[in-house]
Enzyme design. Structure first.
Site, PDB file in Angstrom:
ATOM      1  N   GLY A  17       0.836  -1.205   0.000  1.00 17.06           N
ATOM      2  CA  GLY A  17       0.000   0.000   0.000  1.00 17.06           C
ATOM      3  C   GLY A  17       0.868   1.251   0.000  1.00 17.06           C
ATOM      4  N   VAL A  30      17.914   8.112  -4.048  1.00 15.13           N
ATOM      5  CA  VAL A  30      18.522   8.513  -5.316  1.00 15.13           C
ATOM      6  C   VAL A  30      19.639   9.531  -5.073  1.00 15.13           C
ATOM      7  CG1 VAL A  30      18.077   9.713  -7.509  1.00 15.13           C
ATOM      8  CG2 VAL A  30      16.462   7.985  -6.669  1.00 15.13           C
ATOM      9  N   ARG A  78       1.131  -5.134  -5.877  1.00 17.29           N
ATOM     10  CA  ARG A  78       1.289  -6.388  -5.135  1.00 17.29           C
ATOM     11  C   ARG A  78       1.496  -7.480  -6.188  1.00 17.29           C
ATOM     12  NH1 ARG A  78      -0.611  -4.518   0.054  1.00 17.29           N
ATOM     13  NH2 ARG A  78      -2.220  -2.949  -0.234  1.00 17.29           N
ATOM     14  N   ASP A 109       5.454  -5.001   6.003  1.00 16.48           N
ATOM     15  CA  ASP A 109       5.912  -6.337   6.400  1.00 16.48           C
ATOM     16  C   ASP A 109       5.958  -7.339   5.254  1.00 16.48           C
ATOM     17  OD1 ASP A 109       6.519  -6.171   9.060  1.00 16.48           O
ATOM     18  OD2 ASP A 109       4.456  -6.466   9.707  1.00 16.48           O
ATOM     19  N   SER A 111       6.224  -6.799   2.076  1.00 16.71           N
ATOM     20  CA  SER A 111       7.323  -6.460   1.162  1.00 16.71           C
ATOM     21  C   SER A 111       8.660  -6.896   1.754  1.00 16.71           C
ATOM     22  CB  SER A 111       7.344  -4.950   0.914  1.00 16.71           C
ATOM     23  OG  SER A 111       6.105  -4.540   0.392  1.00 16.71           O
ATOM     24  N   THR A 131       4.093   2.737   6.025  1.00 23.61           N
ATOM     25  CA  THR A 131       2.669   2.397   6.023  1.00 23.61           C
ATOM     26  C   THR A 131       1.943   3.337   6.962  1.00 23.61           C
ATOM     27  OG1 THR A 131       0.988   0.796   6.715  1.00 23.61           O
ATOM     28  CG2 THR A 131       3.134   0.526   7.697  1.00 23.61           C
ATOM     29  N   ILE A 132       0.740   3.741   6.562  1.00 23.99           N
ATOM     30  CA  ILE A 132      -0.006   4.665   7.433  1.00 23.99           C
ATOM     31  C   ILE A 132      -0.508   3.947   8.685  1.00 23.99           C
ATOM     32  CG2 ILE A 132      -0.736   6.080   5.473  1.00 23.99           C
ATOM     33  CD1 ILE A 132      -3.617   4.893   6.010  1.00 23.99           C
ATOM     34  N   ASP A 133      -0.476   2.608   8.683  1.00 26.64           N
ATOM     35  CA  ASP A 133      -1.037   1.859   9.819  1.00 26.64           C
ATOM     36  C   ASP A 133      -0.126   1.853  11.046  1.00 26.64           C
ATOM     37  OD1 ASP A 133      -3.004   1.206   7.971  1.00 26.64           O
ATOM     38  OD2 ASP A 133      -2.036  -0.676   7.419  1.00 26.64           O
ATOM     39  N   ASP A 135       1.930  -0.296  11.910  1.00 29.12           N
ATOM     40  CA  ASP A 135       1.830  -1.618  12.541  1.00 29.12           C
ATOM     41  C   ASP A 135       3.072  -2.486  12.298  1.00 29.12           C
ATOM     42  OD1 ASP A 135       1.450  -1.961   9.823  1.00 29.12           O
ATOM     43  OD2 ASP A 135      -0.237  -3.347  10.029  1.00 29.12           O
ATOM     44  N   ARG A 168     -25.614  15.670  17.202  1.00 34.75           N
ATOM     45  CA  ARG A 168     -25.616  14.296  16.690  1.00 34.75           C
ATOM     46  C   ARG A 168     -24.401  13.529  17.194  1.00 34.75           C
ATOM     47  NH1 ARG A 168     -26.989  16.250  10.574  1.00 34.75           N
ATOM     48  NH2 ARG A 168     -29.259  16.124  10.741  1.00 34.75           N
ATOM     49  N   MET A 175      -8.670   3.762   8.835  1.00 37.59           N
ATOM     50  CA  MET A 175      -7.858   2.626   8.390  1.00 37.59           C
ATOM     51  C   MET A 175      -6.985   2.092   9.528  1.00 37.59           C
ATOM     52  SD  MET A 175      -6.645   3.470   4.536  1.00 37.59           S
ATOM     53  CE  MET A 175      -7.701   3.064   3.149  1.00 37.59           C
ATOM     54  N   ARG A 177      -5.865  -1.533   9.114  1.00 44.61           N
ATOM     55  CA  ARG A 177      -5.907  -2.995   8.921  1.00 44.61           C
ATOM     56  C   ARG A 177      -6.246  -3.701  10.223  1.00 44.61           C
ATOM     57  NH1 ARG A 177      -1.025  -5.228   5.488  1.00 44.61           N
ATOM     58  NH2 ARG A 177       0.022  -4.276   7.248  1.00 44.61           N
ATOM     59  N   GLU A 229     -10.826   0.017  11.335  1.00 45.24           N
ATOM     60  CA  GLU A 229     -11.407  -0.877  10.316  1.00 45.24           C
ATOM     61  C   GLU A 229     -11.302  -2.351  10.697  1.00 45.24           C
ATOM     62  OE1 GLU A 229      -9.499  -0.992   6.446  1.00 45.24           O
ATOM     63  OE2 GLU A 229      -7.540  -0.658   7.327  1.00 45.24           O
ATOM     64  N   GLN A 259      -7.268   8.783   3.323  1.00 46.06           N
ATOM     65  CA  GLN A 259      -6.276   8.692   4.404  1.00 46.06           C
ATOM     66  C   GLN A 259      -4.877   8.352   3.889  1.00 46.06           C
ATOM     67  OE1 GLN A 259      -8.325   6.450   7.964  1.00 46.06           O
ATOM     68  NE2 GLN A 259      -9.426   5.967   6.093  1.00 46.06           N
TER      69      GLN A 259
HETATM   70  P1  ATP Z   1       0.988  -2.804   3.387  1.00 44.70           P
HETATM   71  O1  ATP Z   1       1.346  -2.676   4.842  1.00 44.70           O
HETATM   72  O2  ATP Z   1       0.646  -1.517   2.799  1.00 44.70           O
HETATM   73  O3  ATP Z   1      -0.013  -3.871   3.070  1.00 44.70           O
HETATM   74  P2  ATP Z   1       2.967  -4.692   2.579  1.00 44.70           P
HETATM   75  O4  ATP Z   1       4.366  -4.564   2.133  1.00 44.70           O
HETATM   76  O5  ATP Z   1       2.727  -5.477   3.841  1.00 44.70           O
HETATM   77  O6  ATP Z   1       2.358  -3.241   2.654  1.00 44.70           O
HETATM   78  P3  ATP Z   1       1.807  -6.810   0.983  1.00 44.70           P
HETATM   79  O7  ATP Z   1       0.718  -6.750  -0.033  1.00 44.70           O
HETATM   80  O8  ATP Z   1       1.597  -7.704   2.145  1.00 44.70           O
HETATM   81  O9  ATP Z   1       2.089  -5.303   1.401  1.00 44.70           O
HETATM   82  O10 ATP Z   1       3.170  -7.289   0.276  1.00 44.70           O
HETATM   83  C1  ATP Z   1       3.648  -6.665  -0.892  1.00 44.70           C
HETATM   84  C2  ATP Z   1       4.254  -7.707  -1.796  1.00 44.70           C
HETATM   85  O11 ATP Z   1       5.323  -8.357  -1.107  1.00 44.70           O
HETATM   86  C3  ATP Z   1       3.321  -8.843  -2.192  1.00 44.70           C
HETATM   87  O12 ATP Z   1       2.534  -8.530  -3.314  1.00 44.70           O
HETATM   88  C4  ATP Z   1       4.294  -9.980  -2.486  1.00 44.70           C
HETATM   89  O13 ATP Z   1       4.841  -9.852  -3.792  1.00 44.70           O
HETATM   90  C5  ATP Z   1       5.384  -9.729  -1.470  1.00 44.70           C
HETATM   91  N1  ATP Z   1       5.135 -10.584  -0.298  1.00 44.70           N
HETATM   92  C6  ATP Z   1       4.186 -10.404   0.645  1.00 44.70           C
HETATM   93  N2  ATP Z   1       4.203 -11.397   1.549  1.00 44.70           N
HETATM   94  C7  ATP Z   1       5.191 -12.220   1.179  1.00 44.70           C
HETATM   95  C8  ATP Z   1       5.723 -13.449   1.696  1.00 44.70           C
HETATM   96  N3  ATP Z   1       5.224 -14.010   2.810  1.00 44.70           N
HETATM   97  N4  ATP Z   1       6.736 -14.034   1.029  1.00 44.70           N
HETATM   98  C9  ATP Z   1       7.264 -13.468  -0.079  1.00 44.70           C
HETATM   99  N5  ATP Z   1       6.808 -12.326  -0.630  1.00 44.70           N
HETATM  100  C10 ATP Z   1       5.787 -11.709  -0.022  1.00 44.70           C
END
Ligand code: ATP
Length: 338
Positions: A17, A30, A78, A109, A111, A131-133, A135, A168, A175, A177, A229, A259
């Protein structure tokens, strides 16, 4: 450092996200690379773009004017394929064939789990928590959180104005998660009547309805309920149950993706800049499999396995403080609340 750099060419991508401050992190990566004369490749569309060669050579001119811009100029995505063994093998091969020796992964996490797999295939990786969460367990602060809190507070303040005029009760879903950090912080900042977060169990009658009744008895005429949420009751149902039980007119609002947007606030620009700078320095020093993180106000880095094994609790002290201020709850004040 400049004479014996461990990498000559690196990539940077945003994944999962989006969050305000991702652009500021890209800019810092960069520009730090440019400063160290390391070639930097922007990879568009996260891991999907890595697998499909969506590459954009970047230099300091590519990131001009982006520090204050919301979203991510590299797009985010994703990728199911990348999460498979074959996918990560292919991604490592893409890195090898394109001489991408190191990769900065800006995301959450999920990613970082993907980044850990790449690291195990010999690609140097460093993660930046965004992440805005808020978490992500290994860091006390994730880029994007402060801006999102400010966006929500601005919206809730506006809702409170109209709730006050019409006497009211506003019920707002925010948000987060599975986590309630954003809801708790915003609830404190807007003087919420009740906060509902997934980390706590609720007896609806006692913990919601009764709180509103007591607030009304103490002279309040408008009410503000903040719902994370991750709560398993839809916000419209919470709203109608409050109306039925108290007779107070209610309005529910799902703030949704607003958000995630907006130019990053100062804290997110500064933290993202520091994290991007540290990430490239680590790659230049030959480090890999590290996550850059905040420990309070201090920028640190830690092992990716250790980071992914950590868990994060709600700030109980803050929750008790909220209850003490909102309900004049003496037990919470004494630290005996849940
Ligand atoms: P957000 O907190 O915004 O959801 P995020 O990094 O946790 O961010 P995810 O959708 O969970 O978002 O993961 C992003 C990408 O990372 C996934 O589309 C996938 O390609 C890879 N990924 C996620 N979980 C795993 C995993 N357990 N093993 C390997 N690759 C993963």
């Amino acid at each position: 450092m400049a004479n014996d750099l461990a990498v000559k060419r690196i990539g940077v991508l945003t994944s999962g996200g989006d969050a305000p401050g991702m652009n500021a992190a890209i800019r810092a990566v960069v520009k730090t690379a440019a400063c160290l004369r390391i070639e930097c490749i922007g990879i568009r569309h996260g891991y999907t773009g890595l697998l499909n060669g969506h590459f954009l050579p970047m230099d300091e001119k590519s990131v001009k004017g982006i520090i204050g811009r919301g979203g991510t100029m590299l797009y985010t995505a994703r990728s199911e394929e990348f999460a498979t063994d074959e996918g990560v093998e292919r991604a490592a091969d893409v890195c090898r064939r394109n001489n991408i020796e190191g990769l900065v992964v800006i995301g959450g996490d999920g990613s970082f789990r993907g980044a850990r797999n790449l690291h195990s295939k010999g690609v140097k990786v460093i993660g930046i928590p965004c992440t805005i969460d808020n978490d992500i367990a290994c860091t006390t602060y994730s880029v994007g959180y402060d801006t999102a809190c400010n966006t929500v507070v601005e919206a809730v303040d506006k809702l409170n104005d109209t709730m006050q005029s019409h006497e009211r009760c506003s019920v707002v879903e925010v948000m987060g998660r599975h986590a309630g950090h954003l809801a708790l912080n915003v609830g404190i900042a807007t003087g919420a009547t009740v906060i509902m977060i997934p980390e706590r169990n609720y007896d609806f009658e006692n913990d919601v309805i009764e709180r509103i009744r007591r607030a009304r008895l103490s002279g309040r005429t408008n009410f503000n309920v903040i719902v994370a949420e991750g709560i398993d009751m839809p916000v419209h149902e919470i709203s109608s149950r409050i109306r039925e039980a108290t007779g107070i007119e209610t309005r529910h609002t799902q703030l949704g993706h607003v958000q995630r947007g907006g130019g990053p606030q100062v804290r997110d620009r500064v933290v993202a800049s520091g994290m991007g700078y540290m990430a490239v320095r680590l790659l230049a020093e030959g480090e890999s499999g590290r996550i850059v993180a905040m420990n309070g106000d201090i920028l640190v880095h830690l092992d990716i396995d250790e980071a992914l094994d950590m868990t994060k609790d709600l700030n109980n002290e803050a929750y008790n403080m909220f209850k003490a201020l909102a309900f004049l709850d003496k037990e919470a004040f004494c630290g005996a609340g849940d």
